[in-house]
Each structure stands twice: as C-alpha cells, then as structure tokens.
Design a protein around this motif. Sequence first.
Motif, short mmCIF file in Angstrom:
data_model
loop_
_atom_site.label_atom_id
_atom_site.label_comp_id
_atom_site.label_asym_id
_atom_site.label_seq_id
_atom_site.Cartn_x
_atom_site.Cartn_y
_atom_site.Cartn_z
N THR A 95 103.26 34.74 39.34
CA THR A 95 103.72 33.86 38.42
C THR A 95 104.94 34.33 37.53
O THR A 95 105.72 33.79 37.24
CB THR A 95 102.73 33.36 37.42
OG1 THR A 95 101.54 32.86 38.38
CG2 THR A 95 102.84 32.33 36.56
N ASP A 96 104.65 35.71 37.02
CA ASP A 96 105.54 36.19 36.07
C ASP A 96 106.99 36.41 37.05
O ASP A 96 107.77 36.41 36.40
CB ASP A 96 105.02 37.42 35.61
CG ASP A 96 104.07 37.24 34.52
OD1 ASP A 96 103.60 36.03 34.01
OD2 ASP A 96 103.05 38.25 34.29
N HIS A 97 106.63 36.96 38.17
CA HIS A 97 107.96 37.35 38.78
C HIS A 97 108.49 35.96 39.27
O HIS A 97 109.78 35.63 39.38
CB HIS A 97 107.33 37.87 40.34
CG HIS A 97 108.55 38.21 40.98
ND1 HIS A 97 109.58 39.11 40.78
CD2 HIS A 97 109.01 37.90 42.33
CE1 HIS A 97 110.26 39.30 41.87
NE2 HIS A 97 110.16 38.51 42.69
N LEU A 98 107.96 34.84 39.36
CA LEU A 98 108.70 33.57 39.62
C LEU A 98 109.42 33.26 38.61
O LEU A 98 110.53 32.71 38.71
CB LEU A 98 107.56 32.58 40.02
CG LEU A 98 107.94 31.09 40.35
CD1 LEU A 98 109.01 31.10 41.35
CD2 LEU A 98 106.88 29.99 40.77
N ASP A 99 108.94 33.38 37.32
CA ASP A 99 109.57 32.93 36.16
C ASP A 99 110.83 33.57 35.84
O ASP A 99 112.26 33.38 35.59
CB ASP A 99 108.74 33.05 34.95
CG ASP A 99 107.43 32.34 34.86
OD1 ASP A 99 107.61 31.15 35.55
OD2 ASP A 99 106.43 32.46 34.14
N LEU A 100 110.86 35.03 36.22
CA LEU A 100 111.86 36.11 36.06
C LEU A 100 112.99 35.41 37.25
O LEU A 100 114.05 35.55 37.00
CB LEU A 100 111.52 37.38 36.50
CG LEU A 100 112.53 38.24 36.34
CD1 LEU A 100 113.27 38.45 35.30
CD2 LEU A 100 112.14 39.83 36.66
N VAL A 101 112.53 35.09 38.14
CA VAL A 101 113.66 34.75 39.49
C VAL A 101 114.32 33.46 39.08
O VAL A 101 115.36 33.31 39.29
CB VAL A 101 112.76 34.63 40.68
CG1 VAL A 101 113.46 33.98 41.92
CG2 VAL A 101 112.31 35.98 41.47
N LEU A 102 113.53 32.58 38.72
CA LEU A 102 114.06 31.30 38.18
C LEU A 102 114.90 31.46 37.12
O LEU A 102 116.18 31.05 37.15
CB LEU A 102 112.85 30.48 37.57
CG LEU A 102 111.87 29.79 38.93
CD1 LEU A 102 110.78 29.08 38.28
CD2 LEU A 102 112.64 28.80 39.99
N SER A 103 114.76 32.34 36.11
CA SER A 103 115.69 32.56 34.99
C SER A 103 116.92 33.23 35.56
O SER A 103 118.06 32.82 35.06
CB SER A 103 114.82 33.45 34.09
OG SER A 103 113.82 32.81 33.51
N SER A 104 116.85 34.48 36.11
CA SER A 104 117.87 35.02 36.60
C SER A 104 118.63 34.05 37.75
O SER A 104 119.97 34.26 37.75
CB SER A 104 117.46 36.44 37.32
OG SER A 104 116.51 36.03 38.51
#
Length: 292
Positions: free
Chosen positions: A246-255
């Motif tokens: 989940t945290d990684h998904l948020d980071l991927v979406l932001s970047s």
Amino acid sequence: MKPGQVHHSFEDTSLRIPIVEIYPLKQLSPAALKSVKYAQIAASIAEIGIIEPPVVIRDQLEPQKFHLLDGHIRVDVLAKRGDTEVVCLVATEDEAYTYNRRISRLATIQEHKMILKAIEKGVPEERLARALNVNITSIRHKKSLLEGICPEAVDMLKEKQVPLNTIGQLKKMRPVRQIEAAQLMIAMNKYTISYAQSLVAATPDAMLLRPKKKIGDLTAQQVSLMEQESATLDRDFKTLEQDYGTDHLDLVLSSGYVTKLLGNAKIVRFLAQFYPDMLAEFQKISEFRKAA
C-alpha cells in the motif's frame, strides 16, 4: 478532429533540423557524459550512424525552433562530432507528453536477442563490437547468454537490467530454482551479482546442477540448517512485501504524477523560468522513479 479519426502523435514526415535550433529540456550531468551508455552511443553513431532519430516538438511562438524531448545524448554526441544537422521526428503533442514513457530501453536479454538477429542477418561480430563499444569476446559471450536458462525465467527477466554475471549465477541452478530466484530478484528489485551468489549459496544441492563445495568445517546438517533459514527468510520477505504494497503504491502514484507533470513541455519551461530549484527536485524524483 472528426469522430473515429486517429490523432497522429508525430508530423507525417521527419525533418532535417540544424542542431543550433534544437533546445534541450535538460542538461546532461557530468556523470552522464562519462557514463558507459554515453560511450556506447558515441561508438554506435561513429560506426553505423543514428538508428533512432531524436524527438522534438515545435516552439509555439517560433515554429522554426524546436525543443528536444528525447535524444539528448545523441544530439550532444553529434554536436561534439561537428555535425550541424540531424534528422528528427517532430511530435505534435505538448500536453502531458513524455516520449520516454512510450519506449522501452534496451534490457540485457533484449540486447542479446538484437545481437542474434544482427548476426543472423550477416552483420560481422567485429562491426557489432565497434557499434556497441565492447570487445569481440563480449559479443561472443552475449551470443550464448541464455544457454542453460529456462524460458520462464527468461520471460520474467526480459525487461530487466540484469548483469551478465548474474545470469551466469542463474545457470548454476536447475530450472525450478531459476524461476524462484527470478521471482525473488524482481520482488527485491535487486539483480546484482552478490545477491545472485547469495541465492546460489542458499540453494540446496538437489536444485543445483553441481553440488556446492564444502564450506570450511561446516557439517552437512549445518549447511542444511542455513538453507532452511534462508527459505524462511524468503517466505517472511514475501509476507512483508504484501504489507509494504500500500505504501509503495502511494509512492508510485505520487512520483508518477510528478513524472507526468514533467512530460508537459509548458510546465517544464515555466518551472525552469520561475522555479528552477523546484524543477531540479522534481527531476530527481522522476529520475529515481525511472531507475527503480
């Protein structure tokens, strides 16, 4: 545009453009100028010329001037060679356009297949070596790169930047273990030779083509225990990876959003003019995302 009409992303014909009329959207760093990639592109251009034309887009106020979207190294090499013109593809999209997102950089296995096709078409090994800026031994090694690797592992790693020595470590394993190792590398996003060696060391002899050499004074029971511990760590990692998702998904979406912003030439020009520090930080985020 009429309903059903396909919108072209490029002008119908390529253009031969004076290099002085092409304005890059970024400057090549000193590290990029000294990189292996730069040297390989320079050698390839010297040997066989430009294969993939740079991509530009017209300046809205001065249509005879162009902004460089893709091909910064190629254009830099040509300029330093003394070339005054280059044939370019002219993009028609400006909003949210990022050419780099629409191409796949050459991965290790893709390069292997490219070399095989070139040799099949009669290109001499010596010419390939000059074009890729490597020695002839490297070309011959890359020809046999995938011998001993099962198709499933090849398919999993075909778009990854896997070092040649890492693939050599995979060849020490039996097919089922090759697939497991490929899955672990992808999950860890780690393809280094040291990580591959650790996977080989943690592999039971039954899953290796040749049994491991005896490690010092360790008994067979101690080696077996180490292998069991390694297998447990692999399972624990996969469990942690699910929580991390989940945290990684948020980071991927932001970047990804930042990268999309930088794909808009108008935004890049605006930031470069009024907020250069912010643009530099955004570019770092975007480059980190590409590297990952």
